[in-house]
Design an enzyme around this catalytic site. Structure first.
Site, PDB file in Angstrom:
ATOM      1  N   CYS A  60       0.870  -1.080   0.020  1.00 54.93           N
ATOM      2  CA  CYS A  60      -0.281  -0.152   0.111  1.00 54.93           C
ATOM      3  C   CYS A  60       0.564   1.239  -0.227  1.00 54.93           C
ATOM      4  O   CYS A  60       0.674   2.147  -0.593  1.00 54.93           O
ATOM      5  CB  CYS A  60      -0.940  -0.046   1.261  1.00 54.93           C
ATOM      6  SG  CYS A  60      -0.233   0.576   2.550  1.00 54.93           S
ATOM      7  N   CYS A  63       3.129   2.997   5.056  1.00 58.21           N
ATOM      8  CA  CYS A  63       4.748   3.400   5.437  1.00 58.21           C
ATOM      9  C   CYS A  63       5.733   2.763   5.500  1.00 58.21           C
ATOM     10  O   CYS A  63       6.644   3.056   5.217  1.00 58.21           O
ATOM     11  CB  CYS A  63       4.021   1.910   6.477  1.00 58.21           C
ATOM     12  SG  CYS A  63       4.424   0.266   6.148  1.00 58.21           S
ATOM     13  N   VAL A 210      12.747  15.066  28.039  1.00 57.43           N
ATOM     14  CA  VAL A 210      14.295  15.085  27.577  1.00 57.43           C
ATOM     15  C   VAL A 210      14.137  13.751  25.814  1.00 57.43           C
ATOM     16  O   VAL A 210      14.003  15.011  24.923  1.00 57.43           O
ATOM     17  CB  VAL A 210      15.120  14.064  27.822  1.00 57.43           C
ATOM     18  CG1 VAL A 210      16.184  13.752  27.383  1.00 57.43           C
ATOM     19  CG2 VAL A 210      15.461  14.831  29.086  1.00 57.43           C
ATOM     20  N   ALA A 289      11.294  -1.499  23.290  1.00 57.52           N
ATOM     21  CA  ALA A 289      10.513  -0.492  21.409  1.00 57.52           C
ATOM     22  C   ALA A 289      11.585  -0.602  20.536  1.00 57.52           C
ATOM     23  O   ALA A 289      12.909  -1.894  20.115  1.00 57.52           O
ATOM     24  CB  ALA A 289      11.404   0.911  22.445  1.00 57.52           C
ATOM     25  N   ARG A 364      12.574 -10.779  30.561  1.00 57.09           N
ATOM     26  CA  ARG A 364      11.363  -9.882  30.469  1.00 57.09           C
ATOM     27  C   ARG A 364      10.201  -9.874  29.651  1.00 57.09           C
ATOM     28  O   ARG A 364      11.156 -11.241  28.461  1.00 57.09           O
ATOM     29  CB  ARG A 364      11.998  -8.258  29.112  1.00 57.09           C
ATOM     30  CG  ARG A 364      11.346  -7.522  28.835  1.00 57.09           C
ATOM     31  CD  ARG A 364      12.010  -6.609  28.747  1.00 57.09           C
ATOM     32  NE  ARG A 364      11.143  -5.035  28.388  1.00 57.09           N
ATOM     33  CZ  ARG A 364      10.741  -4.760  26.991  1.00 57.09           C
ATOM     34  NH1 ARG A 364      10.514  -6.304  25.845  1.00 57.09           N
ATOM     35  NH2 ARG A 364       9.870  -4.200  26.446  1.00 57.09           N
ATOM     36  N   GLU A1204      -6.686 -12.876  -0.422  1.00 57.85           N
ATOM     37  CA  GLU A1204      -7.754 -13.067   1.335  1.00 57.85           C
ATOM     38  C   GLU A1204      -6.819 -14.147   1.415  1.00 57.85           C
ATOM     39  O   GLU A1204      -7.071 -14.781   2.605  1.00 57.85           O
ATOM     40  CB  GLU A1204      -9.084 -13.309   1.346  1.00 57.85           C
ATOM     41  CG  GLU A1204      -9.698 -12.175   0.476  1.00 57.85           C
ATOM     42  CD  GLU A1204     -11.069 -12.260   1.076  1.00 57.85           C
ATOM     43  OE1 GLU A1204     -12.076 -11.576   1.898  1.00 57.85           O
ATOM     44  OE2 GLU A1204     -11.753 -12.627   0.561  1.00 57.85           O
TER      45      GLU A1204
END
Length: 1276
Positions: A60, A63, A210, A289, A364, A1204
């Site tokens: 698309c 992004c 910051v 992140a 984690r 699909e």
């Protein structure tokens, strides 16, 4: 890309960052490079942009600029990046198209390792892939989707330089305090600690900003407003990095990326004994992140760093003078002087070296392995008496589990002096569970999982330390059993290796004929340069207003009053739009229940649009919308779940049923019967371009231009009947859509109507761009689903009878829910012949936003139910699931349960090829061997077939039209009714026109889809876009060629331009419409029979996974897909669709989880809370093969609609996980039947791997696991 110059070191630093985290004031003195600055079609396309486009790294395209900037920044810093750096650069990127394999290939090419990696893969898997060579020989297949020969080289000397004026400014200008004043806020950036203290004293409520990773989201998503912001990032003391004799001191404003680099270098430079704390911090940072966020977030934001550093580190504070306090005291309810006062400034964090006899680890677990906030994380440290295993000091900290970091200080005190053995472990687990109190969650999270992780993490630490003690002194410490050691290694993201196989074109095909070739997406280059235009890229119109919606905060309530007085006083506010402003129709009836533009007297879900504010800016509109006060009177009942809908008999009509054979009699004759149910959660579309519309009144005859991101312009046109004007006055335009997946049909039309009503009332252009949170709140998604089944079968595994009920949560209005229920019935058989079948489907009417179409349209849910009872039958009769699948698969020309003829030859071919290509049985043996040798990690493998019927159920829904103009210069303008939303439909239509007109693709241009050129177009849904529009384009082109043929016959050696010139001079029309009536499809629900589909796609997928039994985490090791899609018009586009759909299916079945409050409020309203797949979720080995020699007589050029079907194959990962869990339970003697629901998250996996830890938490009744150490292992 942000570039900064540091005068002291004379170094330029480049880093990528999310624009939403970058206040413009923070960029003083920095150079900013956007995608437009990297390259463009007007100047020079950069090698990164070129490779991304030509390697088919864009669908698309919305992004794609972010991908470009991440890669570009990486290459500016590291011209020859490692695979780890490449993965890290893209780890923060995600998209529901998710074709990151294509995104990574351009990077691979810079390293010139793509071919090597494939060759290595083939060498290591030579035996497994020997069939590939045979296929190459027999069927002339190809694996090259792009050619590297035409790529321009990367030349670092040609990149933009850092602006000399900024360099001179940094070197020569003395630092001074900066102040920026906006309409509502003031930004102050001091340059000294003393000045910062004064500012804090003057503005005690002002936040220190910051990295903006805390304040920014707080302001954007929670509506917090700060009139004063203090930004201390320019203070030198806060950016200090010192290597001291006792450790490292890091300034509080150092970004996490800087910290990561510093610690990485330290680990290399210093002995391992001194860097255990550094390694533990790095372990946290690697998955915390994405790179773009780590570049902004700072170490003083604590979290991941302090969960480790609080074990041994301390912070330096400033209040006129500097002092230091241990971090552990702050989080252990520090007393006396060991607390941070509000007036103090945290200057830096000191991380000491580790000592001999000291062991430090961090753990984690998050909803997604990378770029996700943790469910729970932990930092643990133990110091032993010298030369012993006696605990001298112990620290245990947990984060994520509660609102702040907590210390298990009582547990630690109690365990000092204990030996490091099983008795200590058992006591520690019970003590820590007692001490760490977890309050009940109000956001849908289950506390049991967090508690289980708390003890599982400590056990993992126990194992690590035990093994380290053995390494130190193997004579005194036995270490841990070999089968436990694999759990000491976390899953890491590796560079995906892949192979794509498709049938090559015939040698006789004209070089100019592009059909069947892997042609680059028509807009690929423009995607990569940022020149592709989406709705919100359209230039502002004079007098344009911005619209913000006001939505209901109640699920079912009467509207008592709407107070807009405060909102109207807001700056820039132009007007408030309500149902009273709708000139004609506010409600649209497609069934008994209406679709509603504005709520009038009552609301029926949270998120329903009540009114809207129009203002001179988006910010002003949103600020005013927040001031609208609505008074409600709650109505009963409030129905949110399927169970509540069943209880209140709340359904949309009609209910549907299909039946064949004699089900009741068959149940009397079978050997075995199983009954069960499975719950399947909903799924958010998460298109990257949110719902967007710009409405421009033209000033006369009530004409309007509507620019909208929609799959169905004609429906948008019909819904603007709310204005009471004929459709011929509304011109709907769609250039391209930044993702849709079914989510931009009715809802896009309703939102366009909201904007059109506002534009009509104000006579001004109105722009409406939903925020991500509002989009998720308002629009609904895939239907949550409950499947109940009763299955009768014989001892040999033959299934004789099925009785199933499906309930889908339709939400508050009908939308497409009844149709989804119908499709779930028609496609429920998947690949299996069921002689006696009864299935019923109910669309539940609830007080949630109405759910709607989503890729697959009911099939991914009902087929998952089918595969669930297939595995249930396998468990019962003691055969493998693949054997049950083979026994019951369609094998001959047969009829489906709705009496449509079916030839399953290609289904069987796909299954057999997938079996062979994946080396299923040899890998299953290898999985068994792995599982024997590993106790806390297990592998699973599964292979799943697929039959996907293609069709829309009735002829008029698949009609299509096209318009083709030939201009006198020989160029061609093409338009049709299909919508480009990433599936490459315009590219394929140009390929079709190129073949039919026998001219190069470069001569053909597609402008936009518009209701002014192609009226009454059907929606681009159901994988039908290329099929039906291709037929229409072909028809138009053939009409033109028929007109040109006499001219061509007279001058056969002439050129295309010669023929067009001659045709014009002979007054031959050079414009033609094309039309396709649609497929002859029908379904009689009264009789339960018909031909609702035109043809069938087939496929099979084999997936292998590995799970961590202690955390529930998993990794996708390998997936092999074989798909029958006929003769592909564009293999690159089609394979991208298969891969993207598959990964979206992984999200549906294993990860994506919508959570609601008891009042019907959606909790998961953005990427922080709602996780879709990322790079770490792509299988490490990913192979897609298109079935060769497949013909489809019903569609354009023997192709098949592919958009699909691939999504369902993602369930092969679900069943591979189920296989792994089953192996765990079998090994532990757990015989009780267990159920797994979708999505199969880490939480579910962990709960199903029952052991002593889960028993501690929930007292599991079926726990039959051995001791914490497994069978026959004891220590000390």
């Amino acid at each position: 890309m942000i570039s900064t110059y540091e005068p002291a070191s004379k170094k330029i630093r480049h880093y990528s960052a999310n624009a939403c985290l970058l206040p413009i004031c923070s960029l003083y003195g920095a150079a900013v490079t956007t995608v437009e600055g990297v390259g463009s079609t007007k100047t020079r396309v950069h090698p990164v942009q070129e490779r991304l486009a030509k390697c088919h790294g864009s669908q698309c395209g919305f992004c794609t600029p972010g991908m470009v900037m991440s890669i570009y920044t990486l290459l500016r810093n590291h011209p020859e990046p490692t695979s780890e750096q490449m993965i890290a650069a893209l780890a923060g990127k995600y998209c529901h198209f998710l074709i990151c394999r294509y995104v990574l290939e351009p990077l691979n090419h810079f390293l010139q390792i793509l071919c090597e990696s494939i060759c290595c893969q083939r060498k290591t898997n030579e035996k497994e892939n020997s069939w590939v060579l045979l296929v190459f020989f027999l069927f002339k297949v190809s694996t090259r989707l792009f050619s590297t020969d035409e790529f321009q080289p990367l030349d670092p000397t040609q990149e933009l330089i850092f602006p000399p004026e900024l360099m001179r400014m940094a070197e020569n200008q003395p630092k001074r305090t900066l102040s920026f004043h906006g309409e509502r806020m003031t930004w102050i950036s001091p340059v000294s600690l003393d000045e910062l203290l004064d500012l804090k004293a003057s503005y005690p409520k002002a936040p220190l900003l910051v990295g903006n990773t805390s304040v920014g989201p707080e302001m954007k998503f929670r509506g917090v407003f700060h009139p004063i912001v203090i930004a201390p990032a320019r203070i030198p003391d806060l950016n200090v990095v010192k290597c001291l004799d006792d450790g490292l001191t890091l300034g509080a404003a150092c970004s996490l990326s800087v910290v990561k680099d510093i610690l990485t270098n330290a680990v290399v430079e210093f002995p391992e004994e001194k860097t255990k704390v550094f390694s533990a911090v790095l372990q946290q940072l690697r998955t915390l992140a994405g790179e773009q966020i780590r570049n902004m977030a700072v170490c003083c934001a604590l979290g991941a760093i302090t969960i480790v550093t609080n074990l041994v580190g301390f912070v330096i504070l400033f209040l006129g003078r500097k002092r230091q306090i241990p971090l552990r005291d702050i989080f252990a309810d520090g007393v006396g002087n060991n607390t941070i006062t509000p007036e103090e400034i945290l200057v830096s964090v000191h991380i000491p070296y580790s000592r001999k006899g000291e062991y430090v680890s961090a753990f984690r677990q998050a909803p997604r392995r990378e770029n996700a906030l943790p469910v729970t994380n932990a930092g643990m440290r133990v110091l032993f008496e010298e030369g012993t295993d006696t605990i001298k000091d112990l620290s245990i900290f947990y984060g994520g589990a509660v609102s702040t970091t907590v210390c298990a200080k009582q547990t630690c005190r109690t365990l000092i002096g204990r030996h490091w053995n099983k008795q200590m472990l058992d006591e520690a687990c019970r003590l820590v569970l007692k001490e760490i109190a977890l309050p009940g969650s109000d956001s849908g999270e289950k506390v049991d999982y967090k508690k289980t992780l708390i003890v599982s993490f400590f056990y993992r630490f126990f194992l690590e330390v035990s093994q380290s003690l053995k390494t130190m002194d193997p004579c005194h410490y036995p270490g841990i059993p070999m089968e436990y050691r694999s759990v000491l290694q976390d899953f890491k993201t590796k560079m995906p290796q892949s192979i794509q196989i498709y049938q090559d074109i015939e040698p006789s095909q004209s070089p100019q004929d592009p059909v069947g070739r892997p042609v680059m997406h028509q807009s690929g280059i423009k995607h990569a340069t940022g020149e592709a235009v989406y709705v919100d890229d359209l230039p502002s119109v004079d007098g344009e207003l911005f619209l913000a919606v006001v939505t209901s905060s109640r699920a079912h309530a009467k509207i008592v009053s709407i107070d807009t007085s405060e909102a109207l006083k807001g700056p820039g506010v132009f007007d408030i739009i309500t149902a009273h402003d709708v000139p004609a129709t506010n409600e649209f009836y497609y069934s008994d229940d209406p679709e509603i533009i504005f709520a009038r007297n009552k609301v029926i879900c949270v998120g329903q649009i009540v009114c809207a504010v129009v203002a001179d800016s988006d910010d002003h509109a949103k600020q005013a919308a927040a001031k609208v006060k609505i008074e409600y009177e709650v109505l009963e009942p409030v129905i949110l779940t399927i169970a509540e809908a069943i209880q209140h008999n709340s359904f949309f009509e009609p209910k549907r049923k299909l039946e064949q054979g004699n089900v009741d009699r068959a149940f009397e004759t079978v050997d075995n019967i199983i009954e069960g149910e499975i719950h399947i959660g909903g799924q958010e579309h998460f298109y990257i371009e949110t719902q967007s519309v710009l409405v421009v009144p033209k000033g006369e005859d009530k004409e309007m231009d509507v620019y909208v991101s929609t799959q169905h312009p004609n429906l948008t046109l019909r819904l603007t009947a709310s204005l009471g004007v004929p459709a011929n006055r509304i011109m709907c335009h769609v250039k391209r859509v930044g993702g849709a997946f079914g989510g931009k049909l009715l809802k896009a039309g309703l939102l366009a109507s909201v904007a059109a009503v506002a534009a009509n009332k104000t006579s001004r252009a109105v722009r409406l761009i939903l925020s991500r949170g509002d989009d998720m709140l308002i629009t609904g998604g895939r239907h949550p689903f409950i499947g109940k089944y009763k299955v009768g079968f014989m001892k040999d595994g033959r299934i004789r009878a099925v009785d199933a009920k499906y309930y889908i949560n339709g939400g508050c209005t009908p939308d497409e829910s009844v149709l989804v229920a119908e499709v779930s019935l028609l496609k429920m058989d998947n690949a299996y012949k069921i002689p006696n079948l009864r299935c019923r489907a109910y669309a539940c009417k609830t007080n949630l936003p109405s759910n709607t179409a989503f890729r697959g349209f009911g099939f991914p849910q009902s087929a998952l139910v089918t595969e669930t009872w297939i595995t249930g039958v396998a468990d019962k009769v003691g055969l493998s699931p693949e054997k049950i699948r083979e026994i019951n698969m369609y094998k001959e020309n047969e009829q489906t349960h709705f009496k449509q003829k079916l030839d399953p030859q290609n289904l069987i071919r796909c299954w057999n090829e997938c079996m062979e290509k994946s080396a299923y049985y040899s890998r299953k043996t290898a999985v068994n061997e792995f599982n024997k040798q590993n106790y806390w990690k297990k592998k699973g493998i599964a292979i799943v077939p697929m039959k996907f019927p293609f069709g829309l159920g009735t002829r008029y829904l698949s009609q299509a039209a096209a318009l083709v103009h030939i201009y006198t210069d020989g160029s061609v303008l093409l338009t049709h009714g299909g919508i480009e939303m990433g599936q490459g439909i315009h590219t394929k239509m140009i390929q079709v026109a190129s073949r039919e007109l026998n001219i190069p693709m470069s001569c053909i241009h597609f402008c936009e889809t518009s209701t002014t050129t192609v009226p009454n177009a059907c929606a681009s849904v159901g994988s039908a876009g290329t099929d039906v529009n291709g037929m229409a384009v072909k028809d138009a082109c053939q009409t033109l060629m028929k007109r040109l043929q006499p001219i061509i016959n007279k001058n056969p050696k002439g050129t295309w331009n010669d023929w067009i010139k001659e045709a014009f001079e002979q007054s031959v029309s050079l414009s033609a419409t094309g039309y396709f009536r649609g497929y002859n499809e029908n379904m009689d629900w009264e009789k339960g029979e018909g031909q609702p589909f035109t043809y069938f796609l087939y496929g099979a997928a084999c997936s292998e996974v590995e799970i961590n039994c202690l955390t529930g985490d998993h990794k996708n090791i390998r997936t092999d897909i074989v798909m029958d899609i006929g003769c592909s018009i564009n293999p690159a586009v089609d394979i991208g669709q298969i891969e993207g759909a598959f990964v979206q299916g992984i999200g549906l079945y294993t990860m994506e989880e919508l959570k609601y409050s008891p009042e019907g409020v959606l909790y998961t309203r953005g990427p922080d809370q709602y996780k879709i797949p990322a790079v770490c979720d792509i299988p490490e080995q990913f192979s897609v093969s298109l079935l060769s020699s497949s013909q489809n007589p019903y569609a354009i050029y023997a192709s098949k609609g592919i958009g699909e079907a691939g999504l369902f194959l993602g369930c092969s990962v679900f069943f591979a996980l189920r296989d792994a869990v089953t192996r765990v339970r079998n090994e532990r003697g757990l015989k009780k039947t267990f159920a797994l629901n979708s999505p199969l998250t880490a939480e579910q996996i962990r709960a199903s791997c029952t052991d002593d830890f889960t028993e501690m938490v929930i007292g599991s009744a079926d726990c039959a696991s051995p001791s914490l150490f497994g069978p026959d292992h004891s220590y000390h």
